[in-house]
Design a protein around this motif. Structure first.
Motif, mmCIF file in Angstrom:
data_model
loop_
_atom_site.group_PDB
_atom_site.id
_atom_site.type_symbol
_atom_site.label_atom_id
_atom_site.label_comp_id
_atom_site.label_asym_id
_atom_site.label_seq_id
_atom_site.Cartn_x
_atom_site.Cartn_y
_atom_site.Cartn_z
ATOM 1 N N PRO A 1 0.853 -1.177 0.000
ATOM 2 C CA PRO A 1 0.000 0.000 0.000
ATOM 3 C C PRO A 1 0.895 1.236 0.000
ATOM 4 N N THR A 2 0.351 2.324 -0.462
ATOM 5 C CA THR A 2 1.145 3.553 -0.523
ATOM 6 C C THR A 2 1.264 4.211 0.849
ATOM 7 N N TYR A 3 0.809 3.510 1.867
ATOM 8 C CA TYR A 3 0.863 4.086 3.205
ATOM 9 C C TYR A 3 1.241 2.987 4.186
ATOM 10 N N ASN A 4 1.423 3.366 5.434
ATOM 11 C CA ASN A 4 1.772 2.408 6.461
ATOM 12 C C ASN A 4 0.489 1.807 7.052
ATOM 13 N N PRO A 5 0.236 0.505 6.825
ATOM 14 C CA PRO A 5 -1.012 -0.094 7.331
ATOM 15 C C PRO A 5 -1.153 0.027 8.849
ATOM 16 N N ALA A 6 -0.042 0.242 9.546
ATOM 17 C CA ALA A 6 -0.141 0.443 10.997
ATOM 18 C C ALA A 6 -0.996 1.670 11.307
ATOM 19 N N ASP A 7 -0.973 2.670 10.406
ATOM 20 C CA ASP A 7 -1.810 3.855 10.611
ATOM 21 C C ASP A 7 -3.283 3.501 10.564
ATOM 22 N N ALA A 8 -3.629 2.544 9.685
ATOM 23 C CA ALA A 8 -5.032 2.104 9.615
ATOM 24 C C ALA A 8 -5.431 1.450 10.929
ATOM 25 N N VAL A 9 -4.529 0.604 11.437
ATOM 26 C CA VAL A 9 -4.820 -0.080 12.710
ATOM 27 C C VAL A 9 -4.939 0.947 13.836
ATOM 28 N N ASN A 10 -4.035 1.937 13.836
ATOM 29 C CA ASN A 10 -4.104 2.977 14.870
ATOM 30 C C ASN A 10 -5.401 3.778 14.775
ATOM 31 N N SER A 11 -5.885 3.984 13.554
ATOM 32 C CA SER A 11 -7.162 4.692 13.387
ATOM 33 C C SER A 11 -8.293 3.895 14.025
ATOM 34 N N ILE A 12 -8.241 2.582 13.830
ATOM 35 C CA ILE A 12 -9.273 1.729 14.430
ATOM 36 C C ILE A 12 -9.209 1.839 15.951
ATOM 37 N N LEU A 13 -7.975 1.797 16.499
ATOM 38 C CA LEU A 13 -7.823 1.894 17.954
ATOM 39 C C LEU A 13 -8.330 3.240 18.462
ATOM 40 N N LEU A 14 -8.001 4.306 17.733
ATOM 41 C CA LEU A 14 -8.458 5.636 18.157
ATOM 42 C C LEU A 14 -9.984 5.699 18.167
#
Lengths: 317, 317
Positions: free
Chosen positions: A73-86
């Protein structure tokens, strides 16, 4: 129960009686319009979300959440996971606070007589009537470091500067807008009426007799509340909580204004979906994340129908 | 439960009420101070003070600057788009919502319960998700959009799409990134309001009234127009106003499908967001005041309409 009754009653109306029902062709036309309208506006968008998410197969779908070298992906999938946590954290703050508020407000509105009650109910409805964008704006006007009352007061300007001079340095460095507290405040605002709005009509319908009985028998206020009132309204309460939760996790407009869009830090799932959709990721990534919120919506609808079914059943009994 | 065991418990046993009714309830049921205090504090801190901030800040602008910001060309055009398209969408929902509510309450057909459950989808589905789903459907290459947009050079469409397209393509309707796109999004989010306002009224509607009309010799159409419709008008207007109020504030679902061109497809909430991004706080605040006043007015109208609908319901029973 009114719903159930009228349906039962309706069955006894002979369909051939042209006086109280429409001609067959009119009935079929209205049913066709209903099915067509609902399919066009509700069913197709729902299918489109899942279709777009899985269009390229399962692997790109999961690459949205977990880094996969073959489908970078053109981004860090960890950011997606962090969004879910937030998003989960925000709901964990907003829902319990509005739950306590909803119970208190419903008690204050339904158990007593006083003047100005309808004004109170109207104020309670305000967050529903106001654009989510304004829900974000109001907290910027108060807490923004550069333009809000609080920020200007901290810099020794504006209306409230006199009160704030002696406050600890730690508070001065506290960030509200473009950070967790701001997102939480905006979310609390837009979800504020949900639980109270579900409880008030139910508690109104049940009246005060059962509470009077419990109190007369010597139960205290809290005991009456926990053993009489709460069990009586449990389904309305549950329904209010799931609606409040769905909105808290899905709010976009109000959060977009106060989020600041720091990837993985101040992006909730809806905000991150927007970033992905507008070029930060691919469409598949955006829709993959969207399937989570669509599932949440579907679960909410299923729970709502279970609740309605239980309420109808318990009233029948 | 047991009888009061401790002196404290006995102390809480209420004294038999003797005074006039309004007073009695306040004395018998405890917790007035606690719940009312909490409710008012919560509402004041989270709703009233933040909303007052908007009005106070705009008052600080001075009348001339306020008027300039409110009547800026971009802002005025956005009011026309927001209020005009919202009214059209709410009107669409009033008509189709009536048909859906009618079919759901009066007819039995396969899939009725599923459709009934799905009507709430726009409440449960996060607006950002709705926005990208609708855009995917109605964009040039979308499932529905392809029927309206002539394909680009070298793009093949199926025989069916080409056949339908020969009638629709020449019309030149753009179903996304246009005013039509905004209309589609606002119709989606306003869909449940009319249906859910009308459903309980239709369910409680007394069939005897219709039968009386019929037995006096009126045909079905006449009963419908002179007996059924007049008593439903307040509820239809309530649903229309609720859908309209929701539509004027809507942000999340619209910005994906509207194209967001200033002086063309820009909605008022987006004008506020853009002003905030430009750090033009006076403009954001001033335009927000216009939106807030419109929302308050609609809230008032809805309250009056609901009272009217209730009075008709009571007169019937």
């Amino acid at each position: 129960m009114a719903a159930i009754l009228s349906r039962v009653r309706h069955d006894t109306v002979p369909t051939t009686n042209s006086a109280t029902t429409e001609p067959t062709w009119v009935r079929w036309l209205l049913i066709a319009v209903t099915v067509g309208f609902v399919t066009l506006f509700l069913v197709l968008p729902l299918i489109a979300i899942f279709f777009k998410a899985f269009e390229k197969g399962l692997i790109p779908y999961f690459a949205t959440f977990k880094h996969n070298p073959a489908y970078t992906p053109t981004y860090n999938p960890a950011d997606a996971v962090n969004s879910i946590l937030l998003t989960l954290k925000i709901a964990a703050v907003a829902v319990p606070l509005n739950l306590v508020f909803g119970l208190a407000a419903a008690w204050a509105i339904t158990k007593f007589q006083y003047k100005g009650k309808s004004l109170l109910v109207t104020i309670l409805d305000l967050p529903f009537a106001i654009s989510p964008v304004i829900a974000g704006l109001i907290f910027i006007l108060i807490f923004s470091r550069t333009h809000g009352w609080l920020g200007r007061a901290l810099k020794g300007e504006g209306l409230f500067s006199r009160w704030i001079q002696h406050i600890d340095e730690n508070i001065i460095s506290l960030k509200i807008i473009f950070a967790f507290p701001g997102i939480a405040l905006a979310t609390i605002f837009v979800t504020l009426p949900f639980i109270a709005r579900e409880l008030v009509p139910t508690m109104q319908a049940r009246g005060r007799d059962e509470e009077h009985a419990a109190l007369t028998l010597g139960a205290g206020g809290w005991r009456t509340f926990f053993t009489v009132t709460l069990p009586n309204v449990r389904w309305a309460l549950f329904y209010g909580i799931i609606l409040c939760n769905a909105r808290a996790m899905g709010e976009f407009g109000a959060v977009a204004v106060v989020s600041g869009n720091l990837r993985g830090q101040t992006t909730t799932v809806p905000i991150f979906i927007e970033m992905l959709y507008h070029g930060y990721g691919s469409d598949v990534n955006a829709f993959a994340l969207a399937t989570l919120l669509a599932l949440l919506a579907l679960v909410t609808l299923v729970l709502k129908n279970i609740v309605e079914w239980r309420v109808a059943k318990s009233r029948e009994a | 439960m047991s009888f009061p065991a401790s002196p404290e418990d006995t102390g809480r046993t209420p004294i038999p009420p003797v005074r006039r009714k309004g007073r009695v309830n306040r004395r018998v049921i405890p917790g007035f101070g606690l719940t009312m205090g909490f409710t008012l504090t919560y509402l004041t801190l989270l709703v009233l003070i933040p909303l007052a901030a908007v009005f106070l800040r705009s008052a600080g602008l001075g009348w001339e600057d306020f008027w300039k910001a409110v009547t800026a060309r971009q802002a005025v055009h956005s009011y026309k788009v927001t209020f005009g398209v919202s009214a059209l969408a709410a009107l669409t929902n009033a008509i189709f919502g009536f048909i859906v509510a009618w079919a759901l309450t009066r007819y039995r057909f396969y899939g009725r319960r599923l459709i009934d459950a799905l009507v709430d989808l726009p409440f449960a589905l996060p607006t950002a998700v709705a926005g990208i789903a609708l855009t995917a459907l109605y964009a040039q290459n979308g499932w529905i959009g392809q029927f309206f947009h002539q394909p680009a050079e070298g793009v093949e469409r199926s025989a069916f799409v080409t056949w339908v397209g020969q009638f629709l393509w020449p019309l030149g309707i753009k179903t996304a990134f246009s005013l039509t796109g905004i209309y589609i999004a606002l119709t989606f989010i306003g869909l449940p309001f009319v249906v859910r306002t009308l459903q309980p009224v239709l369910e409680d509607f007394d069939h005897e009234v219709e039968e009386a009309g019929a037995s006096l010799g009126a045909g079905r159409l006449r009963v419908f127009l002179t007996v059924i419709i007049p008593s439903l008008i307040p509820s239809i207007l309530t649903g229309f106003s609720l859908a309209f109020a929701r539509a004027i504030g809507e942000y999340g679902s619209v910005i994906f499908i509207s194209g967001n061109r200033p002086l063309d497809t820009e909605i008022t909430p987006l004008v506020i967001v853009k002003a905030l991004e430009d750090h033009n706080y006076p403009r954001a605040t001033a335009v927000a005041v216009v939106m807030l006043l419109a929302s308050f007015l609609l809230l008032l109208i809805v309250n009056v309409l609901q009272r009217w609908a209730e009075s008709i319901g009571q007169a019937r029973n």
